[in-house]
Design a protein around this motif. Structure first.
Motif, PDB file in Angstrom:
ATOM      1  N   LYS A   1       1.532   9.289   7.125  1.00 54.55           N
ATOM      2  CA  LYS A   1       2.031   7.913   7.017  1.00 54.55           C
ATOM      3  C   LYS A   1       0.878   6.927   6.864  1.00 54.55           C
ATOM      4  O   LYS A   1       0.933   6.018   6.027  1.00 54.55           O
ATOM      5  CB  LYS A   1       2.870   7.550   8.249  1.00 54.55           C
ATOM      6  CG  LYS A   1       4.199   8.287   8.349  1.00 54.55           C
ATOM      7  CD  LYS A   1       4.945   7.871   9.618  1.00 54.55           C
ATOM      8  CE  LYS A   1       6.274   8.590   9.739  1.00 54.55           C
ATOM      9  NZ  LYS A   1       6.982   8.227  10.989  1.00 54.55           N
ATOM     10  N   ASP A   2      -0.164   7.100   7.684  1.00 53.03           N
ATOM     11  CA  ASP A   2      -1.316   6.191   7.616  1.00 53.03           C
ATOM     12  C   ASP A   2      -2.005   6.289   6.257  1.00 53.03           C
ATOM     13  O   ASP A   2      -2.428   5.276   5.680  1.00 53.03           O
ATOM     14  CB  ASP A   2      -2.320   6.518   8.724  1.00 53.03           C
ATOM     15  CG  ASP A   2      -1.784   6.186  10.118  1.00 53.03           C
ATOM     16  OD1 ASP A   2      -0.806   5.406  10.182  1.00 53.03           O
ATOM     17  OD2 ASP A   2      -2.314   6.715  11.097  1.00 53.03           O
ATOM     18  N   HIS A   3      -2.124   7.505   5.734  1.00 53.32           N
ATOM     19  CA  HIS A   3      -2.755   7.707   4.429  1.00 53.32           C
ATOM     20  C   HIS A   3      -1.984   6.983   3.331  1.00 53.32           C
ATOM     21  O   HIS A   3      -2.578   6.267   2.508  1.00 53.32           O
ATOM     22  CB  HIS A   3      -2.830   9.202   4.105  1.00 53.32           C
ATOM     23  CG  HIS A   3      -3.166   9.498   2.677  1.00 53.32           C
ATOM     24  ND1 HIS A   3      -4.404   9.198   2.115  1.00 53.32           N
ATOM     25  CD2 HIS A   3      -2.415  10.038   1.673  1.00 53.32           C
ATOM     26  CE1 HIS A   3      -4.399   9.557   0.855  1.00 53.32           C
ATOM     27  NE2 HIS A   3      -3.209  10.064   0.552  1.00 53.32           N
ATOM     28  N   LEU A   4      -0.657   7.128   3.333  1.00 54.06           N
ATOM     29  CA  LEU A   4       0.156   6.494   2.286  1.00 54.06           C
ATOM     30  C   LEU A   4       0.152   4.974   2.427  1.00 54.06           C
ATOM     31  O   LEU A   4       0.162   4.257   1.421  1.00 54.06           O
ATOM     32  CB  LEU A   4       1.583   7.039   2.324  1.00 54.06           C
ATOM     33  CG  LEU A   4       1.722   8.519   1.963  1.00 54.06           C
ATOM     34  CD1 LEU A   4       3.168   8.969   2.033  1.00 54.06           C
ATOM     35  CD2 LEU A   4       1.160   8.796   0.568  1.00 54.06           C
ATOM     36  N   SER A   5       0.128   4.485   3.650  1.00 52.12           N
ATOM     37  CA  SER A   5       0.028   3.035   3.859  1.00 52.12           C
ATOM     38  C   SER A   5      -1.293   2.511   3.304  1.00 52.12           C
ATOM     39  O   SER A   5      -1.340   1.446   2.676  1.00 52.12           O
ATOM     40  CB  SER A   5       0.132   2.697   5.350  1.00 52.12           C
ATOM     41  OG  SER A   5       1.402   3.049   5.856  1.00 52.12           O
ATOM     42  N   TYR A   6      -2.346   3.284   3.524  1.00 52.39           N
ATOM     43  CA  TYR A   6      -3.668   2.887   3.016  1.00 52.39           C
ATOM     44  C   TYR A   6      -3.683   2.912   1.489  1.00 52.39           C
ATOM     45  O   TYR A   6      -4.206   1.995   0.852  1.00 52.39           O
ATOM     46  CB  TYR A   6      -4.738   3.832   3.566  1.00 52.39           C
ATOM     47  CG  TYR A   6      -6.106   3.592   2.982  1.00 52.39           C
ATOM     48  CD1 TYR A   6      -6.913   2.572   3.454  1.00 52.39           C
ATOM     49  CD2 TYR A   6      -6.575   4.382   1.935  1.00 52.39           C
ATOM     50  CE1 TYR A   6      -8.170   2.338   2.901  1.00 52.39           C
ATOM     51  CE2 TYR A   6      -7.824   4.157   1.374  1.00 52.39           C
ATOM     52  CZ  TYR A   6      -8.619   3.133   1.866  1.00 52.39           C
ATOM     53  OH  TYR A   6      -9.853   2.903   1.316  1.00 52.39           O
ATOM     54  N   VAL A   7      -3.107   3.970   0.911  1.00 47.22           N
ATOM     55  CA  VAL A   7      -3.075   4.085  -0.553  1.00 47.22           C
ATOM     56  C   VAL A   7      -2.358   2.890  -1.156  1.00 47.22           C
ATOM     57  O   VAL A   7      -2.810   2.289  -2.135  1.00 47.22           O
ATOM     58  CB  VAL A   7      -2.378   5.400  -0.982  1.00 47.22           C
ATOM     59  CG1 VAL A   7      -2.115   5.419  -2.484  1.00 47.22           C
ATOM     60  CG2 VAL A   7      -3.244   6.598  -0.605  1.00 47.22           C
ATOM     61  N   ARG A   8      -1.243   2.506  -0.570  1.00 48.44           N
ATOM     62  CA  ARG A   8      -0.468   1.382  -1.107  1.00 48.44           C
ATOM     63  C   ARG A   8      -1.216   0.060  -0.927  1.00 48.44           C
ATOM     64  O   ARG A   8      -1.217  -0.799  -1.821  1.00 48.44           O
ATOM     65  CB  ARG A   8       0.906   1.308  -0.414  1.00 48.44           C
ATOM     66  CG  ARG A   8       1.820   0.232  -0.973  1.00 48.44           C
ATOM     67  CD  ARG A   8       2.026   0.394  -2.451  1.00 48.44           C
ATOM     68  NE  ARG A   8       2.840  -0.674  -3.011  1.00 48.44           N
ATOM     69  CZ  ARG A   8       2.900  -0.946  -4.292  1.00 48.44           C
ATOM     70  NH1 ARG A   8       2.211  -0.243  -5.157  1.00 48.44           N
ATOM     71  NH2 ARG A   8       3.657  -1.919  -4.739  1.00 48.44           N
ATOM     72  N   ALA A   9      -1.844  -0.118   0.238  1.00 47.33           N
ATOM     73  CA  ALA A   9      -2.554  -1.379   0.498  1.00 47.33           C
ATOM     74  C   ALA A   9      -3.817  -1.497  -0.342  1.00 47.33           C
ATOM     75  O   ALA A   9      -4.176  -2.588  -0.783  1.00 47.33           O
ATOM     76  CB  ALA A   9      -2.912  -1.469   1.978  1.00 47.33           C
ATOM     77  N   LYS A  10      -4.476  -0.361  -0.573  1.00 46.79           N
ATOM     78  CA  LYS A  10      -5.742  -0.380  -1.298  1.00 46.79           C
ATOM     79  C   LYS A  10      -5.540  -0.640  -2.783  1.00 46.79           C
ATOM     80  O   LYS A  10      -6.307  -1.362  -3.408  1.00 46.79           O
ATOM     81  CB  LYS A  10      -6.441   0.970  -1.116  1.00 46.79           C
ATOM     82  CG  LYS A  10      -7.861   1.038  -1.674  1.00 46.79           C
ATOM     83  CD  LYS A  10      -8.823   0.243  -0.825  1.00 46.79           C
ATOM     84  CE  LYS A  10     -10.250   0.422  -1.324  1.00 46.79           C
ATOM     85  NZ  LYS A  10     -11.198  -0.412  -0.570  1.00 46.79           N
ATOM     86  N   GLN A  11      -4.492  -0.061  -3.330  1.00 42.65           N
ATOM     87  CA  GLN A  11      -4.257  -0.168  -4.769  1.00 42.65           C
ATOM     88  C   GLN A  11      -3.153  -1.177  -5.029  1.00 42.65           C
ATOM     89  O   GLN A  11      -2.010  -0.953  -4.672  1.00 42.65           O
ATOM     90  CB  GLN A  11      -3.843   1.188  -5.338  1.00 42.65           C
ATOM     91  CG  GLN A  11      -3.791   1.250  -6.847  1.00 42.65           C
ATOM     92  CD  GLN A  11      -5.170   1.170  -7.472  1.00 42.65           C
ATOM     93  OE1 GLN A  11      -6.123   1.688  -6.935  1.00 42.65           O
ATOM     94  NE2 GLN A  11      -5.273   0.520  -8.602  1.00 42.65           N
ATOM     95  N   GLU A  12      -3.472  -2.300  -5.644  1.00 39.75           N
ATOM     96  CA  GLU A  12      -2.485  -3.343  -5.864  1.00 39.75           C
ATOM     97  C   GLU A  12      -1.373  -2.892  -6.798  1.00 39.75           C
ATOM     98  O   GLU A  12      -0.236  -3.269  -6.651  1.00 39.75           O
ATOM     99  CB  GLU A  12      -3.155  -4.594  -6.421  1.00 39.75           C
ATOM    100  CG  GLU A  12      -4.010  -5.311  -5.406  1.00 39.75           C
ATOM    101  CD  GLU A  12      -4.458  -6.663  -5.897  1.00 39.75           C
ATOM    102  OE1 GLU A  12      -4.148  -7.014  -7.042  1.00 39.75           O
ATOM    103  OE2 GLU A  12      -5.114  -7.380  -5.130  1.00 39.75           O
ATOM    104  N   ALA A  13      -1.721  -2.122  -7.801  1.00 39.48           N
ATOM    105  CA  ALA A  13      -0.711  -1.644  -8.738  1.00 39.48           C
ATOM    106  C   ALA A  13      -1.088  -0.247  -9.186  1.00 39.48           C
ATOM    107  O   ALA A  13      -2.154  -0.036  -9.737  1.00 39.48           O
ATOM    108  CB  ALA A  13      -0.631  -2.568  -9.953  1.00 39.48           C
ATOM    109  N   TYR A  14      -0.210   0.725  -8.919  1.00 40.96           N
ATOM    110  CA  TYR A  14      -0.540   2.094  -9.265  1.00 40.96           C
ATOM    111  C   TYR A  14       0.079   2.462 -10.604  1.00 40.96           C
ATOM    112  O   TYR A  14       0.902   1.757 -11.154  1.00 40.96           O
ATOM    113  CB  TYR A  14      -0.059   3.058  -8.174  1.00 40.96           C
ATOM    114  CG  TYR A  14       1.435   3.143  -8.044  1.00 40.96           C
ATOM    115  CD1 TYR A  14       2.146   4.120  -8.744  1.00 40.96           C
ATOM    116  CD2 TYR A  14       2.135   2.255  -7.249  1.00 40.96           C
ATOM    117  CE1 TYR A  14       3.513   4.189  -8.646  1.00 40.96           C
ATOM    118  CE2 TYR A  14       3.506   2.334  -7.149  1.00 40.96           C
ATOM    119  CZ  TYR A  14       4.186   3.299  -7.840  1.00 40.96           C
ATOM    120  OH  TYR A  14       5.552   3.374  -7.750  1.00 40.96           O
TER     121      TYR A  14
END
Length: 390
Positions: free
Chosen positions: A349-362
């Motif tokens: 969960k923490d990893h996916l939250s970080y991925v979403r927060a880090k990348q503005e648009a995937y």
């Protein structure tokens, strides 16, 4: 001089947008753009939509510029007559002289209005197949900064739409149906709220606004025939939707329209190469499709799919893509299992939250590759930390 030419050629090859895989291409736009007023005719609007489908939100185009092939551009519009180049020039001229979006953004006390010329520059030569299209900087946030409130739909659904109104209606219906699929799977809304997305209502006044017919077809029967009936007929004939509508009266006048949207079953592809009729090929293909379906079925039930939805890294629309879901199950979810062994489900969960927060648009074009790269980069760090702790 030669090195510059080579660099330019490489850049053009990277950004050249091919229509050969049109069935796989998707368009992603912010909902404020979906509900804006498109002050343009059908052809400029379709050129814009085609160009948007070339944008990789994970790697936004340099200088907001993409490249199209003339041959494939004409193929998209099904233009094959000798006058096609002249018609293309006319369409571009009209788009740059007249076409703009009037975008309404909700603010505290009402709406903020913006007028944006979406494509200020189109360039081509008479000796090359390449067409350069540059987006205006002001339109880019509605195409790449897609943290929330965005809509995704298939480029192939627009190919056969021959009316500006059918394109606008299709995009608005997609916006609502995407939300229906999202909340129907994820939850978080009451049953009647979810159904309202599948049966969206819009006032005639608002419908006239987004179709730019406030001052046209003022007699409602004319408006219904030209905008509603013709648009819905095209949508039903050429897209993944089946749509009906009903008129709601207020007094003696038609006040609003309620649409009813259903999704068509996935159609069988009847176009295949002659060699693909070989029994061995067909058996291999059937085995591959069966394997994909099994993997996709597992992915739909996986807790990781729900986590991706919660973090807006996956949309309900993408969940209908069997190949995509099978790819996640085969290549991404096993890596999440590794992380879960090391850090527990909360670590995932923490990893996916970080991925979403880090990348503005995937990237909407290859989410499997994007998520696989993110977890592959993260796992060695986790393992190294565990070794150091020991």
């Amino acid at each position: 001089m030669n090195s510059i030419s080579k660099n330019e050629r490489k850049n053009n090859e990277r950004t050249m947008c091919s229509l050969k895989e049109i069935e796989k291409r998707k368009i992603v736009e912010h909902n404020d753009l979906i509900t804006s007023v498109a002050k343009m005719d059908k052809v400029p609007l379709k050129i814009f939509e085609l160009a948007v489908s070339c944008i990789d939100t994970d790697n936004p185009p340099k200088n907001n510029t993409i490249y199209l092939s003339k041959a494939e551009l004409f193929a998209f519009f099904k233009v094959d007559d000798s006058n096609k180049h002249h018609r293309f020039k006319e369409a571009i001229a009209k788009m740059q002289e007249q076409a703009f979006f009037e975008i309404r953004e909700e603010k505290d006390k009402g709406f903020k209005f913006r007028r944006i010329l979406p494509i200020p520059e189109v360039a081509w030569t008479d000796y090359d197949d390449k067409v350069m299209i540059r987006f205006d900087q002001a339109i880019m946030p509605y195409l790449i900064d897609l943290k929330q409130s965005f809509t995704q739909y298939a480029l192939s659904d627009l190919v056969e739409l021959n009316s500006k109104y059918s394109i606008i209606l299709y995009k608005w219906l997609s916006m609502n149906y995407n939300q229906y699929e999202h909340y129907n799977f994820k939850g978080g809304r009451r049953a009647e709220q979810v159904e309202a997305y599948r049966n969206p209502s819009i006032t005639v006044k608002e419908l006239r606004t987004i179709t730019d017919t406030v001052n046209e077809h003022k007699h409602f029967p004319h408006f219904e025939n030209r905008v509603l009936k013709r648009g819905i007929e095209e949508i039903n004939a050429h897209t993944s939707f089946n749509v009906t509508y009903e008129k709601v009266k207020k007094g003696r006048s038609i006040d609003s329209i309620v649409f009813h949207i259903t999704k068509k079953p996935v159609a069988r592809n009847d176009f295949y190469k002659l060699e693909e009729q070989d029994p061995i090929y067909l058996q291999d293909k059937a085995n591959k499709e069966q394997a994909e379906e099994l993997l996709a079925g597992k992915a739909l039930k996986s807790k990781y799919t729900k986590l991706l939805l919660d973090n807006m890294l996956l949309s309900p629309y993408e969940m209908t893509d069997t190949s995509l879901m099978a790819g996640l199950q085969a290549h991404v979810y096993p890596l999440y299992d590794e992380l879960k062994e090391l850090r527990g489900l909360n670590g995932v969960k923490d990893h996916l939250s970080y991925v979403r927060a880090k990348q503005e648009a995937y990237s909407k074009r290859n989410i499997t590759k994007y998520l696989k790269k993110a977890i592959e980069q993260y796992l060695p760090t986790v393992k190294r930390q565990d070794i150091e702790n020991e």
